[in-house]
Design a protein around this motif. Structure first.
Motif, PDB file in Angstrom:
ATOM      1  N   ASP A 138       0.821  -1.220   0.000  1.00 51.97           N
ATOM      2  CA  ASP A 138       0.000   0.000   0.000  1.00 51.97           C
ATOM      3  C   ASP A 138       0.852   1.265   0.000  1.00 51.97           C
ATOM      4  OD1 ASP A 138      -2.400  -1.399  -0.061  1.00 51.97           O
ATOM      5  OD2 ASP A 138      -2.557  -1.472   2.125  1.00 51.97           O
ATOM      6  N   VAL A 139       1.901   1.297   0.817  1.00 44.99           N
ATOM      7  CA  VAL A 139       2.784   2.465   0.863  1.00 44.99           C
ATOM      8  C   VAL A 139       3.489   2.634  -0.484  1.00 44.99           C
ATOM      9  CG1 VAL A 139       4.877   3.413   1.919  1.00 44.99           C
ATOM     10  CG2 VAL A 139       3.064   2.459   3.359  1.00 44.99           C
ATOM     11  N   LEU A 140       3.970   1.544  -1.049  1.00 46.01           N
ATOM     12  CA  LEU A 140       4.628   1.609  -2.348  1.00 46.01           C
ATOM     13  C   LEU A 140       3.659   2.126  -3.405  1.00 46.01           C
ATOM     14  CD1 LEU A 140       7.050   1.096  -4.192  1.00 46.01           C
ATOM     15  CD2 LEU A 140       6.261  -1.277  -4.418  1.00 46.01           C
ATOM     16  N   TYR A 141       2.436   1.588  -3.412  1.00 39.81           N
ATOM     17  CA  TYR A 141       1.442   2.049  -4.392  1.00 39.81           C
ATOM     18  C   TYR A 141       1.194   3.552  -4.253  1.00 39.81           C
ATOM     19  CZ  TYR A 141      -2.818   3.258  -6.653  1.00 39.81           C
ATOM     20  OH  TYR A 141      -3.730   3.918  -7.441  1.00 39.81           O
ATOM     21  N   LYS A 142       0.999   4.008  -3.030  1.00 41.81           N
ATOM     22  CA  LYS A 142       0.712   5.438  -2.820  1.00 41.81           C
ATOM     23  C   LYS A 142       1.858   6.313  -3.309  1.00 41.81           C
ATOM     24  CE  LYS A 142      -2.489   4.668   0.950  1.00 41.81           C
ATOM     25  NZ  LYS A 142      -2.658   4.587   2.385  1.00 41.81           N
ATOM     26  N   ARG A 143       3.094   5.863  -3.108  1.00 42.26           N
ATOM     27  CA  ARG A 143       4.244   6.657  -3.552  1.00 42.26           C
ATOM     28  C   ARG A 143       4.352   6.643  -5.077  1.00 42.26           C
ATOM     29  NH1 ARG A 143       8.158   8.970  -0.145  1.00 42.26           N
ATOM     30  NH2 ARG A 143       6.505   8.550   1.329  1.00 42.26           N
ATOM     31  N   ILE A 144       4.082   5.497  -5.698  1.00 39.76           N
ATOM     32  CA  ILE A 144       4.096   5.425  -7.166  1.00 39.76           C
ATOM     33  C   ILE A 144       2.997   6.318  -7.730  1.00 39.76           C
ATOM     34  CG2 ILE A 144       3.616   3.916  -9.147  1.00 39.76           C
ATOM     35  CD1 ILE A 144       5.080   1.677  -7.564  1.00 39.76           C
ATOM     36  N   GLU A 145       1.800   6.202  -7.162  1.00 38.79           N
ATOM     37  CA  GLU A 145       0.679   7.023  -7.624  1.00 38.79           C
ATOM     38  C   GLU A 145       1.003   8.514  -7.476  1.00 38.79           C
ATOM     39  OE1 GLU A 145      -4.062   6.950  -6.919  1.00 38.79           O
ATOM     40  OE2 GLU A 145      -2.855   7.272  -5.100  1.00 38.79           O
ATOM     41  N   HIS A 146       1.529   8.902  -6.328  1.00 41.16           N
ATOM     42  CA  HIS A 146       1.881  10.303  -6.095  1.00 41.16           C
ATOM     43  C   HIS A 146       2.933  10.780  -7.106  1.00 41.16           C
ATOM     44  CE1 HIS A 146       2.592  14.020  -3.917  1.00 41.16           C
ATOM     45  NE2 HIS A 146       3.877  13.776  -4.075  1.00 41.16           N
ATOM     46  N   THR A 147       3.931   9.947  -7.360  1.00 45.26           N
ATOM     47  CA  THR A 147       4.990  10.309  -8.309  1.00 45.26           C
ATOM     48  C   THR A 147       4.434  10.490  -9.715  1.00 45.26           C
ATOM     49  OG1 THR A 147       6.617   9.140  -6.954  1.00 45.26           O
ATOM     50  CG2 THR A 147       7.228   9.574  -9.237  1.00 45.26           C
ATOM     51  N   LEU A 148       3.502   9.633 -10.104  1.00 45.17           N
ATOM     52  CA  LEU A 148       2.913   9.734 -11.441  1.00 45.17           C
ATOM     53  C   LEU A 148       1.969  10.928 -11.574  1.00 45.17           C
ATOM     54  CD1 LEU A 148       2.070   5.983 -12.140  1.00 45.17           C
ATOM     55  CD2 LEU A 148       3.919   7.341 -13.165  1.00 45.17           C
ATOM     56  N   LEU A 149       1.155  11.161 -10.539  1.00 39.74           N
ATOM     57  CA  LEU A 149       0.137  12.211 -10.618  1.00 39.74           C
ATOM     58  C   LEU A 149       0.655  13.600 -10.266  1.00 39.74           C
ATOM     59  CD1 LEU A 149      -2.933  10.358  -9.052  1.00 39.74           C
ATOM     60  CD2 LEU A 149      -2.368  10.687 -11.485  1.00 39.74           C
ATOM     61  N   ASN A 150       1.778  13.671  -9.564  1.00 45.14           N
ATOM     62  CA  ASN A 150       2.315  14.964  -9.113  1.00 45.14           C
ATOM     63  C   ASN A 150       3.792  15.093  -9.467  1.00 45.14           C
ATOM     64  OD1 ASN A 150      -0.122  15.787  -7.472  1.00 45.14           O
ATOM     65  ND2 ASN A 150       0.410  13.835  -6.519  1.00 45.14           N
ATOM     66  N   PRO A 151       4.117  15.051 -10.762  1.00 48.06           N
ATOM     67  CA  PRO A 151       5.537  15.139 -11.116  1.00 48.06           C
ATOM     68  C   PRO A 151       6.100  16.511 -10.744  1.00 48.06           C
ATOM     69  CG  PRO A 151       4.171  15.317 -13.071  1.00 48.06           C
ATOM     70  CD  PRO A 151       3.255  15.002 -11.932  1.00 48.06           C
ATOM     71  N   ARG A 152       7.299  16.497 -10.192  1.00 47.07           N
ATOM     72  CA  ARG A 152       7.955  17.757  -9.858  1.00 47.07           C
ATOM     73  C   ARG A 152       8.788  18.216 -11.048  1.00 47.07           C
ATOM     74  NH1 ARG A 152      11.243  16.621  -4.961  1.00 47.07           N
ATOM     75  NH2 ARG A 152      10.779  14.445  -5.220  1.00 47.07           N
ATOM     76  N   PRO A 153       8.889  19.521 -11.251  1.00 49.23           N
ATOM     77  CA  PRO A 153       9.715  20.024 -12.354  1.00 49.23           C
ATOM     78  C   PRO A 153      11.157  19.549 -12.205  1.00 49.23           C
ATOM     79  CG  PRO A 153       8.453  21.805 -11.327  1.00 49.23           C
ATOM     80  CD  PRO A 153       8.264  20.584 -10.478  1.00 49.23           C
ATOM     81  N   PHE A 154      11.801  19.296 -13.314  1.00 50.71           N
ATOM     82  CA  PHE A 154      13.186  18.846 -13.331  1.00 50.71           C
ATOM     83  C   PHE A 154      14.080  20.071 -13.423  1.00 50.71           C
ATOM     84  CE2 PHE A 154      16.759  16.286 -14.887  1.00 50.71           C
ATOM     85  CZ  PHE A 154      16.588  15.139 -14.126  1.00 50.71           C
ATOM     86  N   VAL A 155      15.123  20.123 -12.604  1.00 48.82           N
ATOM     87  CA  VAL A 155      16.003  21.294 -12.585  1.00 48.82           C
ATOM     88  C   VAL A 155      17.468  20.884 -12.760  1.00 48.82           C
ATOM     89  CG1 VAL A 155      14.467  22.659 -11.122  1.00 48.82           C
ATOM     90  CG2 VAL A 155      16.215  21.266 -10.058  1.00 48.82           C
ATOM     91  N   ARG A 156      18.220  21.804 -13.301  1.00 48.73           N
ATOM     92  CA  ARG A 156      19.676  21.676 -13.427  1.00 48.73           C
ATOM     93  C   ARG A 156      20.252  22.955 -12.844  1.00 48.73           C
ATOM     94  NH1 ARG A 156      20.583  17.605 -17.259  1.00 48.73           N
ATOM     95  NH2 ARG A 156      18.708  17.054 -18.372  1.00 48.73           N
ATOM     96  N   LYS A 157      20.768  22.841 -11.623  1.00 52.38           N
ATOM     97  CA  LYS A 157      21.250  24.027 -10.915  1.00 52.38           C
ATOM     98  C   LYS A 157      22.527  23.682 -10.173  1.00 52.38           C
ATOM     99  CE  LYS A 157      19.736  27.610  -7.774  1.00 52.38           C
ATOM    100  NZ  LYS A 157      18.684  28.092  -6.899  1.00 52.38           N
ATOM    101  N   GLY A 158      23.625  24.318 -10.561  1.00 57.01           N
ATOM    102  CA  GLY A 158      24.906  24.019  -9.935  1.00 57.01           C
ATOM    103  C   GLY A 158      25.273  22.565 -10.155  1.00 57.01           C
ATOM    104  N   ASN A 159      25.602  21.866  -9.086  1.00 54.32           N
ATOM    105  CA  ASN A 159      25.942  20.448  -9.177  1.00 54.32           C
ATOM    106  C   ASN A 159      24.728  19.539  -9.123  1.00 54.32           C
ATOM    107  OD1 ASN A 159      28.677  20.912  -9.339  1.00 54.32           O
ATOM    108  ND2 ASN A 159      28.983  20.827  -7.126  1.00 54.32           N
ATOM    109  N   TYR A 160      23.539  20.121  -8.943  1.00 47.17           N
ATOM    110  CA  TYR A 160      22.333  19.303  -8.787  1.00 47.17           C
ATOM    111  C   TYR A 160      21.575  19.174 -10.108  1.00 47.17           C
ATOM    112  CZ  TYR A 160      17.832  17.547  -7.318  1.00 47.17           C
ATOM    113  OH  TYR A 160      16.707  16.782  -7.192  1.00 47.17           O
ATOM    114  N   ILE A 161      21.243  17.934 -10.439  1.00 48.12           N
ATOM    115  CA  ILE A 161      20.371  17.637 -11.573  1.00 48.12           C
ATOM    116  C   ILE A 161      19.345  16.648 -11.064  1.00 48.12           C
ATOM    117  CG2 ILE A 161      20.190  16.682 -13.884  1.00 48.12           C
ATOM    118  CD1 ILE A 161      23.158  17.341 -14.278  1.00 48.12           C
ATOM    119  N   GLY A 162      18.068  17.022 -11.107  1.00 49.59           N
ATOM    120  CA  GLY A 162      17.029  16.123 -10.625  1.00 49.59           C
ATOM    121  C   GLY A 162      15.726  16.857 -10.424  1.00 49.59           C
ATOM    122  N   PRO A 163      14.768  16.188  -9.780  1.00 51.96           N
ATOM    123  CA  PRO A 163      13.476  16.841  -9.540  1.00 51.96           C
ATOM    124  C   PRO A 163      13.638  17.986  -8.548  1.00 51.96           C
ATOM    125  CG  PRO A 163      13.581  14.744  -8.397  1.00 51.96           C
ATOM    126  CD  PRO A 163      14.831  14.844  -9.227  1.00 51.96           C
TER     127      PRO A 163
END
Length: 185
Positions: A138-163
């Motif tokens: 159930d926890v895994l499903y909720k996290r997958i669902e949240h990730t699919l339905l609420n994608p965070r913008p992808f950024v490239r800033k300094g040494n960081y590349i990711g959501p």
């Protein structure tokens, strides 16, 4: 009798999944990377309970990188403690390697190393979400669902590349850092 009860429990758990989400899950192509075969098989079973059947398993990050270069995948479930690449090193490579088809692929790390230091390292490597082992279906499903339905913008800033990282909502005390990831992502 016990097997029937388990099947009924799985059916009841799936009743809350909307038809649209069920269709989306059935089309999802997931890559599981974990050096422990038993952990991979548990994840495959959990995903199957929600209709995710297109799952590729890899025993290490090097094998996982090869699959990402070859196959169009939609999500990665990743362990932290592996060799020759740990999960954070793998995530950094995915985010920076130009041979990866989709460097913005959602990455959910699932690890027994859920102390604050490992969680922050994973976050800084560019993963989307972090779950501590053991993780329920159930926890895994909720996290997958949240990730699919609420994608965070992808950024490239300094040494960081990711959501884009969520703002810290509240400081994490050392007393709760063992299992809490609140405020880290």
């Amino acid at each position: 009798m016990e097997a029937t009860a388990r099947r009924c429990a799985l059916v009841d758990r799936n009743d809350h999944i909307t038809e649209k989400m069920r269709d989306r899950l059935q089309a999802l192509r997931v890559l599981i990377i974990d050096d422990n075969k038993f952990s991979r098989s548990l994840l495959v079973t959990q995903l199957a309970n929600y209709g995710i059947r297109d799952v590729t398993e890899c025993g290490d990050g090097v094998e996982g990188l090869k699959r990402l270069q070859q196959d169009p995948l939609h999500m990665i479930l990743l362990d932290y403690e592996m060799t020759p690449l740990n999960g954070a090193e793998f995530a950094r490579m995915v985010r920076r390697d130009t041979s990866i088809r989709n460097p913005e692929i959602p990455i959910i790390m699932i690890s027994g190393y859920s102390d604050l230091g490992h969680v922050k390292e994973a976050r800084n490597a560019g993963i989307n979400e972090f779950l501590g082992k053991p993780v329920s279906a159930d926890v895994l499903y909720k996290r997958i669902e949240h990730t699919l339905l609420n994608p965070r913008p992808f950024v490239r800033k300094g040494n960081y590349i990711g959501p884009m990282q969520r703002e810290e909502r509240s400081p994490i005390s050392s007393e709760t850092s063992g299992s809490s990831t609140a405020g880290v992502f």
